[in-house]
Design an enzyme around this catalytic site. Structure first.
Site, PDB file in Angstrom:
ATOM      1  N   ASP A  88       0.849  -1.189   0.000  1.00 27.31           N
ATOM      2  CA  ASP A  88       0.000   0.000   0.000  1.00 27.31           C
ATOM      3  C   ASP A  88       0.887   1.243   0.000  1.00 27.31           C
ATOM      4  OD1 ASP A  88      -3.218   0.422   0.681  1.00 27.31           O
ATOM      5  OD2 ASP A  88      -1.986   2.151   1.265  1.00 27.31           O
ATOM      6  N   THR A  92     -13.434  -4.321  -8.029  1.00 31.18           N
ATOM      7  CA  THR A  92     -14.649  -4.364  -8.839  1.00 31.18           C
ATOM      8  C   THR A  92     -14.506  -3.373  -9.986  1.00 31.18           C
ATOM      9  OG1 THR A  92     -15.994  -4.970  -6.926  1.00 31.18           O
ATOM     10  CG2 THR A  92     -17.149  -4.052  -8.824  1.00 31.18           C
ATOM     11  N   GLU A 117     -19.596  -7.354   3.979  1.00 33.80           N
ATOM     12  CA  GLU A 117     -19.004  -6.725   5.148  1.00 33.80           C
ATOM     13  C   GLU A 117     -19.664  -7.296   6.400  1.00 33.80           C
ATOM     14  OE1 GLU A 117     -18.109  -2.525   5.139  1.00 33.80           O
ATOM     15  OE2 GLU A 117     -18.656  -2.429   3.025  1.00 33.80           O
ATOM     16  N   PHE A 173     -32.178 -11.050   1.484  1.00 32.12           N
ATOM     17  CA  PHE A 173     -32.339  -9.711   0.917  1.00 32.12           C
ATOM     18  C   PHE A 173     -33.807  -9.338   0.713  1.00 32.12           C
ATOM     19  CE2 PHE A 173     -27.984 -10.772   0.110  1.00 32.12           C
ATOM     20  CZ  PHE A 173     -27.315  -9.570   0.287  1.00 32.12           C
ATOM     21  N   ALA A 214     -37.387  -5.633   4.687  1.00 33.08           N
ATOM     22  CA  ALA A 214     -37.713  -4.221   4.466  1.00 33.08           C
ATOM     23  C   ALA A 214     -36.935  -3.335   5.424  1.00 33.08           C
ATOM     24  CB  ALA A 214     -39.214  -4.001   4.645  1.00 33.08           C
ATOM     25  N   GLY A 215     -36.524  -2.164   4.947  1.00 35.50           N
ATOM     26  CA  GLY A 215     -35.747  -1.260   5.780  1.00 35.50           C
ATOM     27  C   GLY A 215     -35.600   0.096   5.131  1.00 35.50           C
ATOM     28  N   CYS A 224     -20.393  -1.159  -1.747  1.00 35.54           N
ATOM     29  CA  CYS A 224     -20.556  -1.903  -2.999  1.00 35.54           C
ATOM     30  C   CYS A 224     -21.819  -1.546  -3.767  1.00 35.54           C
ATOM     31  CB  CYS A 224     -20.547  -3.409  -2.709  1.00 35.54           C
ATOM     32  SG  CYS A 224     -18.956  -4.042  -2.142  1.00 35.54           S
TER      33      CYS A 224
END
Length: 442
Positions: A30, A122, A155, A252, A255-256, A263
């Protein structure tokens, strides 16, 4: 095998640590000197359950090392994984590939012997072609293959996802590269992890297609939740009835307040732009992005409505700030838009998150009072709102919470509570998509 991982961010650290745990010799590179120094001293710049321990054990075993010297990492590596960031580009939503392309040039200068250069970041379809062109242009004599190997890490559960994956997608048609990549992932053969070899462009597009589909499921059930509230139905039962169909599945369908994180938002945006560039616009995914953006601020209005329509001068306690539990990631978290909506309406805001407080302070507007625990957060509040479904919030003493508050209004944006328990504790209850649920004892 000897593996170099370029980029010590979320994907790079999880990838490097897990490969080292497989027994490979991993060098993680890095450009941030503070990050490298911290990692050498046992620090981990991100929160991911189990990652600090995994890094520590493999550093102790001398299988995982950190440095800023890219040449040291690349020169004798069998495979070099590019794991740098690809954030949304300002102005148009495209993935910013400047870091990927710069790293490709840097890698080219250091290649020795046959090496597989792998895009783990990605990236939009066709990126591997440009990476290959840049390396070839920089080092015409280099012996290498560019492959694609997208990550599918959640995550909060990344280590488990890496070691027990649903699938491993590898994009290459080169027999030598296929042999190297098979050896890299050989430890997972024992778990019979399915490895899908495709061409490079198919691999790149698979990642975006997968994330866009999951984002669509989330957005779909959120719209069904709105319909449930108007029609007097219960979205949790609707989702359960849908999910029992094996063609749909239950994941998935919770509801929220909308999706966020590192991502889904940027990958959805990048896929939309890619479709436009290729003359194949994705109308469904365009709608997903628009609906999700609107929903986050709508959750602020939902809280205001639960408080009687006027929240000026009232205090709202927010429980949870990160976009999901078990992470400190605040990128595109619903709490950001919710906080802004509440502040615009004149509310006072108190907030707490078990892990994400430091990151939240960087992105949430000034004027929010950050508290040390849930009970301090709700003290004197008129409304308490569950924004992120951390386990610690599920076990709160609701009677104690009620006693600390000025008014008894609870807005559960994640449907973590049994409404009966909330009402029994003396609250007026508002959930998401629970149209037939009794809201108060009155």
């Amino acid at each position: 095998m000897k593996i170099a991982v370029i980029g010590a961010g979320y994907v790079g650290l999880v990838t490097g640590a897990c490969f080292a745990d497989f027994g490979h010799e991993v060098r993680c590179i890095d450009t941030d000197p503070r990050k490298i120094e911290s990692l050498r001293n046992g620090g981990v710049p991100i929160y991911e359950p189990g990652l600090a321990e995994l890094i520590a054990s493999n550093v102790a075993a001398d299988r995982l090392k950190f440095d800023m010297d890219l040449g040291w990492g690349v020169r004798d590596a069998d495979a070099v994984f590019i794991a740098v960031g690809t954030p949304s580009r300002r102005g148009d939503g495209h993935a910013d590939l400047s870091y990927v392309y710069q790293v490709a040039k840097d890698i080219a200068a250091e290649l020795q012997g046959y090496t597989v250069v792998v895009t783990k970041s990605t990236v939009p379809v066709g990126t591997g072609d440009e990476v290959e062109r840049l390396i070839r242009e920089t080092r015409p004599d280099a012996d290498f293959t560019v492959a694609s190997n997208p990550e599918f890490l959640r995550e909060g559960a990344a280590i488990g996802d890496f070691k027990r994956p649903d699938r491993i997608v590898i994009g290459t048609t080169d027999p030598r590269a296929r042999e190297v990549m098979s050896e890299v992932y050989r430890p997972l053969f024992l778990n019979q992890a399915p490895i899908l070899f495709t061409d490079r462009r198919t691999s790149e597009l698979t990642k975006y297609a997968a994330n866009a589909f999951l984002a669509t499921k989330i957005t779909f059930i959120n719209e069904i939740a709105d319909l449930c509230e108007e029609a007097g139905a219960n979205v949790q039962d609707v989702a359960r009835g849908m999910g029992l169909d094996n063609r749909i599945g239950s994941k998935f369908l919770h509801a929220g307040p909308g999706f966020g994180g590192s991502c889904f938002p940027k990958d959805v945006s990048a896929l939309i732009k890619t479709g436009q560039d290729y003359g194949a616009p994705g109308r469904i995914i365009e709608a997903v992005a628009n609906v999700n953006d609107q929903r986050k601020r709508a959750m602020g209005r939902k809280i205001i409505q639960a408080a009687g329509g006027d929240i000026r001068g009232k205090t709202v306690a927010l429980l949870g700030l990160t976009f999901k539990p078990n992470t400190d990631d605040m990128r595109d978290a619903p709490s950001i838009a919710i906080t802004r909506a509440l502040k615009d309406a004149g509310a006072n805001i108190r907030a707490f998150d078990p892990v994400g407080m430091e990151q939240a302070r960087k992105v949430i507007d000034e004027g929010v009072v950050f508290c040390k625990d849930p009970y301090e957060t709700v003290a004197g509040a008129d409304v308490v709102t569950v924004v992120t479904e951390w386990d610690v919030f599920r076990a709160l003493d609701l009677t104690r919470v009620r006693g600390l508050m000025k008014s008894a209004i609870l807005v559960d944006l994640r449907n973590v509570y049994n409404p009966t328990d909330v009402i029994k504790a003396g609250f007026t209850y508002t959930g998401v998509g629970r149209g037939q649920v009794k809201t108060s004892a009155a």
